[in-house]
Write a protein that holds these residues in place. Structure first.
Motif, mmCIF file in Angstrom:
data_model
loop_
_atom_site.group_PDB
_atom_site.id
_atom_site.type_symbol
_atom_site.label_atom_id
_atom_site.label_comp_id
_atom_site.label_asym_id
_atom_site.label_seq_id
_atom_site.Cartn_x
_atom_site.Cartn_y
_atom_site.Cartn_z
ATOM 1 N N LEU A 205 86.879 -38.882 -52.578
ATOM 2 C CA LEU A 205 86.690 -37.908 -52.203
ATOM 3 C C LEU A 205 86.636 -36.875 -50.992
ATOM 4 O O LEU A 205 87.189 -35.902 -51.093
ATOM 5 N N ALA A 206 85.657 -37.168 -50.593
ATOM 6 C CA ALA A 206 85.760 -36.849 -48.676
ATOM 7 C C ALA A 206 86.806 -36.823 -48.424
ATOM 8 O O ALA A 206 86.906 -35.828 -47.653
ATOM 9 N N SER A 207 87.748 -37.531 -47.735
ATOM 10 C CA SER A 207 88.746 -37.946 -47.517
ATOM 11 C C SER A 207 90.469 -36.905 -48.055
ATOM 12 O O SER A 207 90.439 -35.731 -47.253
ATOM 13 N N MET A 208 90.043 -36.736 -49.973
ATOM 14 C CA MET A 208 90.378 -35.212 -50.022
ATOM 15 C C MET A 208 90.181 -34.532 -49.891
ATOM 16 O O MET A 208 91.178 -32.949 -49.051
ATOM 17 N N PHE A 209 88.702 -33.851 -50.168
ATOM 18 C CA PHE A 209 87.634 -32.768 -49.435
ATOM 19 C C PHE A 209 88.515 -32.411 -48.477
ATOM 20 O O PHE A 209 89.227 -31.136 -47.809
ATOM 21 N N PHE A 210 87.952 -32.812 -47.160
ATOM 22 C CA PHE A 210 88.127 -32.899 -45.391
ATOM 23 C C PHE A 210 89.418 -32.597 -45.154
ATOM 24 O O PHE A 210 89.777 -31.584 -44.614
ATOM 25 N N GLY A 211 90.020 -33.449 -45.372
ATOM 26 C CA GLY A 211 91.534 -33.870 -44.783
ATOM 27 C C GLY A 211 92.038 -32.329 -45.053
ATOM 28 O O GLY A 211 93.241 -31.955 -44.525
ATOM 29 N N MET A 212 92.065 -32.326 -46.680
ATOM 30 C CA MET A 212 92.795 -30.754 -46.787
ATOM 31 C C MET A 212 92.198 -29.416 -45.810
ATOM 32 O O MET A 212 92.900 -28.977 -45.364
ATOM 33 N N PHE A 213 90.908 -29.557 -46.030
ATOM 34 C CA PHE A 213 90.588 -28.442 -44.326
ATOM 35 C C PHE A 213 91.096 -28.493 -43.454
ATOM 36 O O PHE A 213 91.251 -27.749 -42.922
ATOM 37 N N ALA A 214 91.649 -30.069 -43.058
ATOM 38 C CA ALA A 214 91.685 -30.172 -41.656
ATOM 39 C C ALA A 214 92.928 -29.987 -41.909
ATOM 40 O O ALA A 214 93.793 -29.314 -40.786
ATOM 41 N N SER A 228 89.732 -29.230 -36.711
ATOM 42 C CA SER A 228 90.350 -30.047 -37.656
ATOM 43 C C SER A 228 90.366 -31.618 -37.550
ATOM 44 O O SER A 228 89.838 -32.187 -38.222
ATOM 45 N N ILE A 229 90.366 -31.796 -36.399
ATOM 46 C CA ILE A 229 89.848 -32.994 -35.483
ATOM 47 C C ILE A 229 88.408 -33.743 -36.639
ATOM 48 O O ILE A 229 88.307 -34.346 -36.596
ATOM 49 N N LEU A 230 87.088 -32.708 -35.818
ATOM 50 C CA LEU A 230 86.039 -33.392 -36.307
ATOM 51 C C LEU A 230 85.981 -32.990 -37.547
ATOM 52 O O LEU A 230 84.709 -33.930 -37.953
ATOM 53 N N LEU A 231 86.201 -32.727 -38.635
ATOM 54 C CA LEU A 231 86.360 -32.489 -40.147
ATOM 55 C C LEU A 231 86.535 -33.789 -40.269
ATOM 56 O O LEU A 231 86.103 -33.703 -41.983
ATOM 57 N N LEU A 232 87.324 -34.642 -39.433
ATOM 58 C CA LEU A 232 87.786 -35.796 -39.857
ATOM 59 C C LEU A 232 86.445 -36.982 -39.944
ATOM 60 O O LEU A 232 86.475 -38.264 -40.636
ATOM 61 N N ILE A 233 85.224 -36.447 -39.243
ATOM 62 C CA ILE A 233 84.327 -37.609 -39.395
ATOM 63 C C ILE A 233 83.209 -37.767 -40.277
ATOM 64 O O ILE A 233 83.068 -39.302 -41.013
ATOM 65 N N PRO A 234 83.255 -36.915 -41.249
ATOM 66 C CA PRO A 234 82.762 -37.487 -42.449
ATOM 67 C C PRO A 234 82.794 -38.108 -43.567
ATOM 68 O O PRO A 234 82.323 -39.427 -43.605
ATOM 69 N N PRO A 235 84.344 -38.337 -43.592
ATOM 70 C CA PRO A 235 85.264 -39.207 -44.916
ATOM 71 C C PRO A 235 85.096 -40.234 -43.377
ATOM 72 O O PRO A 235 85.566 -41.376 -44.283
ATOM 73 N N LEU A 236 85.474 -40.855 -42.482
ATOM 74 C CA LEU A 236 85.789 -41.834 -41.239
ATOM 75 C C LEU A 236 84.590 -42.955 -41.452
ATOM 76 O O LEU A 236 84.139 -43.529 -42.256
ATOM 77 N N TRP A 237 83.431 -42.015 -41.718
ATOM 78 C CA TRP A 237 81.755 -42.197 -42.057
ATOM 79 C C TRP A 237 81.774 -43.166 -43.248
ATOM 80 O O TRP A 237 81.495 -44.130 -43.312
ATOM 81 N N LEU A 238 82.671 -42.252 -44.172
ATOM 82 C CA LEU A 238 82.325 -42.739 -45.794
ATOM 83 C C LEU A 238 83.080 -44.112 -45.800
ATOM 84 O O LEU A 238 82.371 -44.942 -46.535
ATOM 85 N N ILE A 239 84.227 -44.049 -45.312
ATOM 86 C CA ILE A 239 85.548 -44.753 -45.168
ATOM 87 C C ILE A 239 84.389 -46.436 -44.864
ATOM 88 O O ILE A 239 84.673 -47.035 -45.787
ATOM 89 N N LEU A 240 84.336 -46.483 -43.930
ATOM 90 C CA LEU A 240 83.247 -47.203 -43.471
ATOM 91 C C LEU A 240 82.127 -47.583 -43.933
ATOM 92 O O LEU A 240 81.578 -49.158 -43.632
ATOM 93 N N ARG A 241 81.418 -46.995 -43.882
ATOM 94 C CA ARG A 241 80.061 -47.060 -45.368
ATOM 95 C C ARG A 241 80.900 -48.114 -46.306
ATOM 96 O O ARG A 241 80.636 -49.199 -46.933
ATOM 97 N N ALA A 242 82.006 -47.403 -47.135
ATOM 98 C CA ALA A 242 82.316 -48.068 -48.503
ATOM 99 C C ALA A 242 82.870 -50.086 -47.837
ATOM 100 O O ALA A 242 82.831 -50.594 -49.048
#
Length: 561
Positions: A205-214, A228-242
């Motif tokens: 969900l975060a990848s879609m949401f932040f990726g859309m704005f990026a 736009s590159i900074l916006l990818l940090i939250p979804p990247l962190w959530l992917i690593l966490r998952a």
């Protein structure tokens, strides 16, 4: 089933599905069909960019742009007129660059070739288009946009769907812990597998949401590109966490917890252990946290809010012992009497959990287990607990000084004074602040609303002052209980009661304070119940129920003598 949530989630999911179909799937299908259309020469009649103002939901306006063109072409000796500039030509865009770029392309081609290339549907020569290409960036944006709606809707539907529990037979009403599958056995499993699904859900969900704005701002400007590159940090962190949570699940798999005392007891022990498998299980530090969380629901109009707060917690450091299957860790918690029991999910319920964590070499262990904790025949009551651990002399002296307690053993008389409650001061402060704001609105802004606002604030101010100023003087003698109620030093009521008029004197929780989802303080007072069921608050605001219970026993020792 939570019908409101299920319906709300369904609306979100269907809205996203509709956007995906009309804005992504349908244009892709059209573009695929157009790859088989025939090219022919056309004569440009007119082409221009039309713009207009579109009103937003917030009342503002956005300028929308759209290419209007008209061309003529001949097929089989028949002349046709076309107006379609591109796929999805009916949709205007707030990006003027796209429209003007297409207009420039049309005019340049017409000037160079003295005409333009038109694509015609061989099945219907009246159907034609100038530009049959797709804007893949726009398609990707719409895919992410619709995906966010569908993911949110699917998440709400999944949350609203109740978990099906097996119907248990031969349930003993004296053993409520046997009424649910989660509590019906001393062997308990964690929700770690669900945690993996939840982690990946939020990562996607975060990848879609932040990726859309990026994607929307990438390349628009150097600063916008960096952002736009900074916006990818939250979804990247959530992917690593998952990935980490999934790795932990695959490594440890199911790790059951076994209660050696079943069930756990309020006023007793919550005791048991678990065996952590793997080569790394002995290389680390372990801890276990026992917590009781209160969940409750509030409704205001059509709005429903869910709340939760940890009302009790205790933590232990654990020692890992070697075993054939890994490392065995044991916990042994003492739960004070008077704490709430486990209860099934409802609009207001309590859940007891044990969180076991291990900081291991290369991988961590983190599991939560819902455990049954109830009052049983072996549980220690609050009275028994006070007998086993009475107040110390220092605690008694502090209590007596606070209440101005005077006990005359010769005359069998006790006099005490329950003080004013400082817990009401914040309410009075809010009322005073609102009164000042209302006065300023009236005097500076010359608005009658300020008078109304100041008048409403007087309710809070009055309640706060009343709660702070109310106090009670109590005089106890055999078969006689005299209660004098004061507002500051002004006496406004007096009651004299005998044995027959008093049903009980009980401590109760008079106020609680919650900070960041955790109960940080709780105050207790005494309440007198008359023979007709009327409750009279005697005050006290003790920091512990133990103090309130101690005072209750002292009062009853003389009153019922």
């Amino acid at each position: 089933m939570k019908k409101g949530g299920f319906l709300f989630g369904g609306v979100f999911f269907l809205a996203g599905l509709a956007v995906f179909y009309f804005m992504v799937l349908s244009p892709v299908i059209d573009a695929t069909k157009m790859q088989f259309w025939q090219a022919t020469n056309g004569q440009l009649i007119s082409a221009k960019v039309h713009n207009y103002q579109s009103r937003n939901d917030d009342g503002g306006y956005t300028t929308m742009y759209k290419v209007f063109m008209q061309y003529q072409y001949s097929i089989g000796g028949n002349n046709y007129t076309g107006k379609r500039a591109k796929i999805m030509n009916d949709n205007a865009s707030s990006d003027s660059d796209d429209s003007y770029d297409l207009l420039t392309k049309i005019h340049n081609e017409n000037n160079v070739n003295d005409g333009i290339t038109i694509w015609v549907n061989p099945s219907d020569n009246r159907d034609s288009i100038y530009d049959r290409s797709l804007d893949f960036r726009f398609l990707m944006l719409m895919t992410l946009f619709s995906g966010v709606f569908m993911m949110v809707g699917w998440g709400i539907i999944s949350y609203s769907r109740p978990e099906k529990e097996a119907i248990l037979e031969n349930v003993d009403p004296k053993k409520p812990w046997s009424s649910r599958t989660q509590w019906a056995s001393p062997i308990i499993y964690s929700d770690a597998q669900k945690s993996v699904k939840h982690a990946w859900y939020f990562a996607v969900l975060a990848s879609m949401f932040f990726g859309m704005f990026a994607l929307a701002i990438f390349g628009q400007h150097p600063i916008a590109t960096v952002f736009s590159i900074l916006l990818l940090i939250p979804p990247l962190w959530l992917i690593l966490r998952a990935k980490r949570i999934q790795k932990e699940w695959r490594y440890f798999n199911k790790v059951p917890l076994t209660l050696s005392l079943y069930p756990g007891m309020v006023g007793g022990k919550v005791k048991g252990g678990l065996t952590i498998p793997g080569n790394h299980s002995g290389m680390g530090k372990y801890s276990a946290t026992l917590s009781c969380t209160k969940y409750w629901t509030t409704r205001s109009g059509n709005k429903t809010e869910l709340h939760q707060s940890i009302i009790y917690s205790d933590i232990q450091k654990l020692f890992a012992r070697p075993s054939a299957a890994g490392r065995k860790v044991d916990f042994d918690f003492s739960v004070p009497a008077g704490k709430p029991e486990s209860s099934a999910p409802s609009s207001s319920y309590h859940k007891w959990e044990i969180a076991v964590k291990g900081d291991l070499s290369g991988i961590n262990f983190d599991r939560n287990y819902e455990v049954p904790v109830f009052v049983t025949e072996q549980s220690t009551t609050e009275v028994e607990e006070l007998e086993q651990h009475p107040l110390t002399r220092h605690e008694e002296r502090l209590l007596n000084d606070r209440l101005n307690m005077d006990v005359s053993k010769e005359q069998d008389v006790m006099a005490l004074h329950t003080p004013k409650s400082k817990d009401s001061l914040p309410i009075a402060g809010i009322g005073a602040l609102f009164f000042i704001i209302g006065t300023l609105i009236y005097t500076i802004g010359d608005s009658f609303f300020g008078v109304v606002f100041a008048g409403m604030s007087c309710i809070f101010l009055g309640l706060g002052i009343w709660g702070y100023g109310r106090n009670c003087k109590i005089k106890v003698s055999p078969n006689n209980l005299q209660l004098d109620f004061y507002f500051f030093s002004w006496s406004f009521n007096q009651l004299i009661l005998t044995h027959n008029e008093v049903q009980s004197i009980e401590p109760f929780s008079s106020s609680t304070t919650h900070t960041n989802g955790k109960q940080t303080s709780e105050k207790f007072s005494l309440r007198l119940i008359t023979d007709i069921g009327k409750a009279i608050d005697l005050g006290g605001s003790f920091n512990s129920k133990k103090n309130a219970l101690h005072l209750k026993q002292q009062v009853e020792a003389i009153f019922y003598r």
